[in-house]
Design a protein around this motif. Structure first.
Motif, PDB file in Angstrom:
ATOM      1  N   VAL A 257       0.835  -1.205   0.000  1.00 27.76           N
ATOM      2  CA  VAL A 257       0.000   0.000   0.000  1.00 27.76           C
ATOM      3  C   VAL A 257       0.868   1.251   0.000  1.00 27.76           C
ATOM      4  O   VAL A 257       0.622   2.206  -0.755  1.00 27.76           O
ATOM      5  CB  VAL A 257      -0.953  -0.016   1.210  1.00 27.76           C
ATOM      6  N   SER A 258       1.909   1.262   0.840  1.00 27.44           N
ATOM      7  CA  SER A 258       2.782   2.436   0.915  1.00 27.44           C
ATOM      8  C   SER A 258       3.528   2.661  -0.396  1.00 27.44           C
ATOM      9  O   SER A 258       3.662   3.810  -0.847  1.00 27.44           O
ATOM     10  CB  SER A 258       3.780   2.269   2.069  1.00 27.44           C
ATOM     11  N   CYS A 259       4.017   1.574  -1.006  1.00 21.43           N
ATOM     12  CA  CYS A 259       4.747   1.722  -2.268  1.00 21.43           C
ATOM     13  C   CYS A 259       3.851   2.263  -3.373  1.00 21.43           C
ATOM     14  O   CYS A 259       4.239   3.176  -4.113  1.00 21.43           O
ATOM     15  CB  CYS A 259       5.338   0.380  -2.681  1.00 21.43           C
ATOM     16  N   VAL A 260       2.646   1.711  -3.477  1.00 23.60           N
ATOM     17  CA  VAL A 260       1.736   2.143  -4.534  1.00 23.60           C
ATOM     18  C   VAL A 260       1.281   3.580  -4.306  1.00 23.60           C
ATOM     19  O   VAL A 260       1.202   4.384  -5.257  1.00 23.60           O
ATOM     20  CB  VAL A 260       0.526   1.195  -4.620  1.00 23.60           C
ATOM     21  N   CYS A 261       0.996   3.932  -3.057  1.00 22.48           N
ATOM     22  CA  CYS A 261       0.438   5.259  -2.767  1.00 22.48           C
ATOM     23  C   CYS A 261       1.510   6.349  -2.729  1.00 22.48           C
ATOM     24  O   CYS A 261       1.282   7.456  -3.222  1.00 22.48           O
ATOM     25  CB  CYS A 261      -0.313   5.226  -1.434  1.00 22.48           C
ATOM     26  N   TRP A 262       2.666   6.049  -2.122  1.00 23.82           N
ATOM     27  CA  TRP A 262       3.642   7.101  -1.872  1.00 23.82           C
ATOM     28  C   TRP A 262       4.727   7.224  -2.927  1.00 23.82           C
ATOM     29  O   TRP A 262       5.286   8.315  -3.117  1.00 23.82           O
ATOM     30  CB  TRP A 262       4.287   6.897  -0.500  1.00 23.82           C
ATOM     31  N   SER A 263       5.080   6.139  -3.594  1.00 24.13           N
ATOM     32  CA  SER A 263       6.200   6.200  -4.542  1.00 24.13           C
ATOM     33  C   SER A 263       6.021   7.263  -5.629  1.00 24.13           C
ATOM     34  O   SER A 263       6.972   8.016  -5.920  1.00 24.13           O
ATOM     35  CB  SER A 263       6.432   4.830  -5.178  1.00 24.13           C
ATOM     36  N   PRO A 264       4.842   7.370  -6.270  1.00 22.18           N
ATOM     37  CA  PRO A 264       4.699   8.412  -7.302  1.00 22.18           C
ATOM     38  C   PRO A 264       4.936   9.819  -6.775  1.00 22.18           C
ATOM     39  O   PRO A 264       5.604  10.635  -7.434  1.00 22.18           O
ATOM     40  CB  PRO A 264       3.255   8.229  -7.791  1.00 22.18           C
ATOM     41  N   PHE A 265       4.416  10.117  -5.585  1.00 20.96           N
ATOM     42  CA  PHE A 265       4.600  11.464  -5.032  1.00 20.96           C
ATOM     43  C   PHE A 265       6.058  11.708  -4.656  1.00 20.96           C
ATOM     44  O   PHE A 265       6.608  12.790  -4.921  1.00 20.96           O
ATOM     45  CB  PHE A 265       3.704  11.645  -3.799  1.00 20.96           C
ATOM     46  N   LEU A 266       6.707  10.716  -4.052  1.00 19.00           N
ATOM     47  CA  LEU A 266       8.113  10.868  -3.673  1.00 19.00           C
ATOM     48  C   LEU A 266       8.997  11.058  -4.903  1.00 19.00           C
ATOM     49  O   LEU A 266       9.897  11.906  -4.906  1.00 19.00           O
ATOM     50  CB  LEU A 266       8.567   9.648  -2.871  1.00 19.00           C
ATOM     51  N   VAL A 267       8.744  10.280  -5.941  1.00 15.48           N
ATOM     52  CA  VAL A 267       9.530  10.405  -7.169  1.00 15.48           C
ATOM     53  C   VAL A 267       9.275  11.761  -7.832  1.00 15.48           C
ATOM     54  O   VAL A 267      10.206  12.404  -8.355  1.00 15.48           O
ATOM     55  CB  VAL A 267       9.205   9.248  -8.123  1.00 15.48           C
ATOM     56  N   THR A 268       8.032  12.217  -7.811  1.00 18.08           N
ATOM     57  CA  THR A 268       7.701  13.522  -8.395  1.00 18.08           C
ATOM     58  C   THR A 268       8.421  14.647  -7.664  1.00 18.08           C
ATOM     59  O   THR A 268       8.988  15.555  -8.290  1.00 18.08           O
ATOM     60  CB  THR A 268       6.185  13.753  -8.347  1.00 18.08           C
ATOM     61  N   MET A 269       8.414  14.607  -6.327  1.00 21.06           N
ATOM     62  CA  MET A 269       9.111  15.646  -5.559  1.00 21.06           C
ATOM     63  C   MET A 269      10.617  15.598  -5.804  1.00 21.06           C
ATOM     64  O   MET A 269      11.278  16.641  -5.879  1.00 21.06           O
ATOM     65  CB  MET A 269       8.822  15.458  -4.068  1.00 21.06           C
ATOM     66  N   ALA A 270      11.169  14.388  -5.932  1.00 17.03           N
ATOM     67  CA  ALA A 270      12.600  14.273  -6.230  1.00 17.03           C
ATOM     68  C   ALA A 270      12.924  14.844  -7.609  1.00 17.03           C
ATOM     69  O   ALA A 270      13.954  15.518  -7.788  1.00 17.03           O
ATOM     70  CB  ALA A 270      13.030  12.811  -6.141  1.00 17.03           C
ATOM     71  N   SER A 271      12.055  14.599  -8.572  1.00 15.74           N
ATOM     72  CA  SER A 271      12.272  15.125  -9.921  1.00 15.74           C
ATOM     73  C   SER A 271      12.220  16.647  -9.933  1.00 15.74           C
ATOM     74  O   SER A 271      13.032  17.312 -10.597  1.00 15.74           O
ATOM     75  CB  SER A 271      11.227  14.552 -10.885  1.00 15.74           C
ATOM     76  N   ILE A 272      11.287  17.208  -9.179  1.00 18.47           N
ATOM     77  CA  ILE A 272      11.200  18.670  -9.095  1.00 18.47           C
ATOM     78  C   ILE A 272      12.436  19.229  -8.397  1.00 18.47           C
ATOM     79  O   ILE A 272      12.992  20.251  -8.795  1.00 18.47           O
ATOM     80  CB  ILE A 272       9.910  19.082  -8.361  1.00 18.47           C
ATOM     81  N   GLY A 273      12.879  18.527  -7.326  1.00 23.35           N
ATOM     82  CA  GLY A 273      14.060  19.000  -6.599  1.00 23.35           C
ATOM     83  C   GLY A 273      15.321  18.964  -7.429  1.00 23.35           C
ATOM     84  O   GLY A 273      16.215  19.800  -7.263  1.00 23.35           O
ATOM     85  N   MET A 274      15.423  18.009  -8.351  1.00 27.99           N
ATOM     86  CA  MET A 274      16.596  17.906  -9.224  1.00 27.99           C
ATOM     87  C   MET A 274      16.421  18.677 -10.528  1.00 27.99           C
ATOM     88  O   MET A 274      17.237  18.528 -11.445  1.00 27.99           O
ATOM     89  CB  MET A 274      16.885  16.433  -9.521  1.00 27.99           C
ATOM     90  N   ASN A 275      15.337  19.455 -10.626  1.00 29.38           N
ATOM     91  CA  ASN A 275      15.048  20.248 -11.831  1.00 29.38           C
ATOM     92  C   ASN A 275      14.889  19.394 -13.071  1.00 29.38           C
ATOM     93  O   ASN A 275      15.144  19.845 -14.185  1.00 29.38           O
ATOM     94  CB  ASN A 275      16.144  21.294 -12.069  1.00 29.38           C
ATOM     95  N   ARG A 276      14.470  18.154 -12.884  1.00 30.22           N
ATOM     96  CA  ARG A 276      14.215  17.284 -14.026  1.00 30.22           C
ATOM     97  C   ARG A 276      12.754  17.342 -14.473  1.00 30.22           C
ATOM     98  O   ARG A 276      12.372  16.710 -15.442  1.00 30.22           O
ATOM     99  CB  ARG A 276      14.580  15.837 -13.685  1.00 30.22           C
ATOM    100  N   GLN A 277      11.948  18.068 -13.733  1.00 34.71           N
ATOM    101  CA  GLN A 277      10.539  18.176 -14.075  1.00 34.71           C
ATOM    102  C   GLN A 277      10.093  19.590 -13.813  1.00 34.71           C
ATOM    103  O   GLN A 277      10.377  20.151 -12.748  1.00 34.71           O
ATOM    104  CB  GLN A 277       9.720  17.188 -13.235  1.00 34.71           C
TER     105      GLN A 277
END
Length: 362
Positions: A257-277
């Motif tokens: 449940v945690s992987c399915v629910c949280w992984s997209p948001f965590l990856v999105t925030m990481a992408s924004i933080g690295m200026n990749r998105q």
């Protein structure tokens, strides 16, 4: 100065942005938010009652530490859902007019702190639960003698304090939580990031969340493999293993449940933080991943409600009656027949049997 910075997201440019890139936010009504919050509160309340009852039952046994951590996780979900949901309902009811009801940026800061804490703390608790079960299965003597209820409570306090510390980092660094483009939630600065500190907060949040998920996966894999090895090697202590399997199944449910629910948001925030998105073009995607993350607080309690031993046994019995009663019975009969044949063969080949046979022949 901080007040002026906090009002940047609600400038006319931000209002234009919310109208052009976050149209999906306008489709949600306040009634939907209230219903979503109510379902989450009721689900977590039911899970808390079940876990507290089980904790009182197994208070002096090996399962008590797991139940204590599980209760803390569900309670964290409960208050996170209650506080964040109440603020979101208030924002909707106020037509998202942050300038009118939050001139000092206090409510936005509280909202942001609760978002970070209620996001990281359950992930941390899930990883601690996985570590605790891994030690309990692979090192049972060490677990029973060294890990007491006092130690578990200390670990629980440490996890909560660390999550609070991470949530307060922007405030301690004299940074404000920012109103996001949709004007319905507050978080770290996600648009026009030019400062390393703003990028650091996003990357730290994502790294800690993904690290907690990785630890949970690693420990649950070791625990599952160890239990399967014990199951195939020995048929003793069935009752203890059944409780271990129940807890591991619940841990796997929480992890999935945690992987399915949280992984997209965590990856999105990481992408924004690295200026990749580009956040300007990813607003709708960010909102979608945020809503997926909020579903975690509703689905977590149902893991404990549905994946209990009694429920699983009832489900197995129901499935056996409806689908495979003859197949399962035949399978069990075949296994029992094989076991009986092996026992007979072992007895017949034993030295005692040979001696008795020789005596009777003479």
């Amino acid at each position: 100065m901080s007040t002026n910075n906090s009002k940047q997201p609600v400038s006319p440019a931000a209002g234009l942005l919310s109208n052009t890139t976050c149209q999906m936010e306008e489709e949600l009504s306040i009634s939907f938010s209230i219903t979503f919050m109510t379902v989450g509160i009721l689900s977590n309340s039911l899970a808390i009652a079940i876990l507290m009852k089980a904790y009182q039952r197994f208070r002096q046994k090996y399962k008590s530490s797991f139940l204590l951590l599980a209760s803390a996780l569900v309670i964290t979900d409960f208050f996170g859902h209650l506080i964040n949901g109440a603020i979101a309902v208030f924002v909707y009811a106020s037509d998202k007019d942050w300038i009118h009801f939050d001139k000092s940026n206090v409510l936005c800061s509280i909202f942001g702190i609760c978002m970070v804490f209620s996001g990281l703390c359950p992930l941390f608790l899930g990883s601690v639960m996985a570590i605790e079960r891994c030690i309990g299965v692979t090192q049972p003597i060490f677990h029973s003698t060294k890990i007491t209820s006092k130690h578990v409570k200390m670990m629980l306090s440490g996890v909560c304090f660390f999550a609070v510390f991470v949530a307060l980092l922007p405030i301690l660094g004299h940074r404000d939580y920012k109103i996001q483009a949709s004007k319905t939630w507050c978080f770290y600065k996600t648009d026009h990031i030019k400062d390393w500190e703003d990028r650091f907060y996003l990357l730290l949040f994502s790294f800690l969340g993904l690290l907690a998920l990785g630890i949970s996966f690693f420990c649950n894999a070791i625990t599952g493999i160890s239990l399967l090895r014990v199951k195939f090697k020995s048929q003793q202590h069935r009752q203890g293993r059944s409780h271990h399997f129940e807890m591991v199944i619940q841990l796997l449910g929480i992890m999935c449940v945690s992987c399915v629910c949280w992984s997209p948001f965590l990856v999105t925030m990481a992408s924004i933080g690295m200026n990749r998105q580009d956040f300007m073009g990813a607003c709708e995607r960010t909102l979608f991943t945020l809503r997926m993350a909020t579903w975690n607080q509703i689905l977590d309690p149902w893991v404990y409600i549905l994946l209990r031993k009694a429920v699983l046994k009832s489900l197995y019995t129901f499935t056996r009656r409806c689908c495979g009663v003859h197949i399962i019975s035949l399978h069990v009969w075949e296994l029992s027949s094989i076991k009986n044949s092996l026992k007979v063969a072992a007895i017949s080949e034993s030295p005692v049997t040979e001696k008795v046979t020789q005596q009777t022949s003479t």
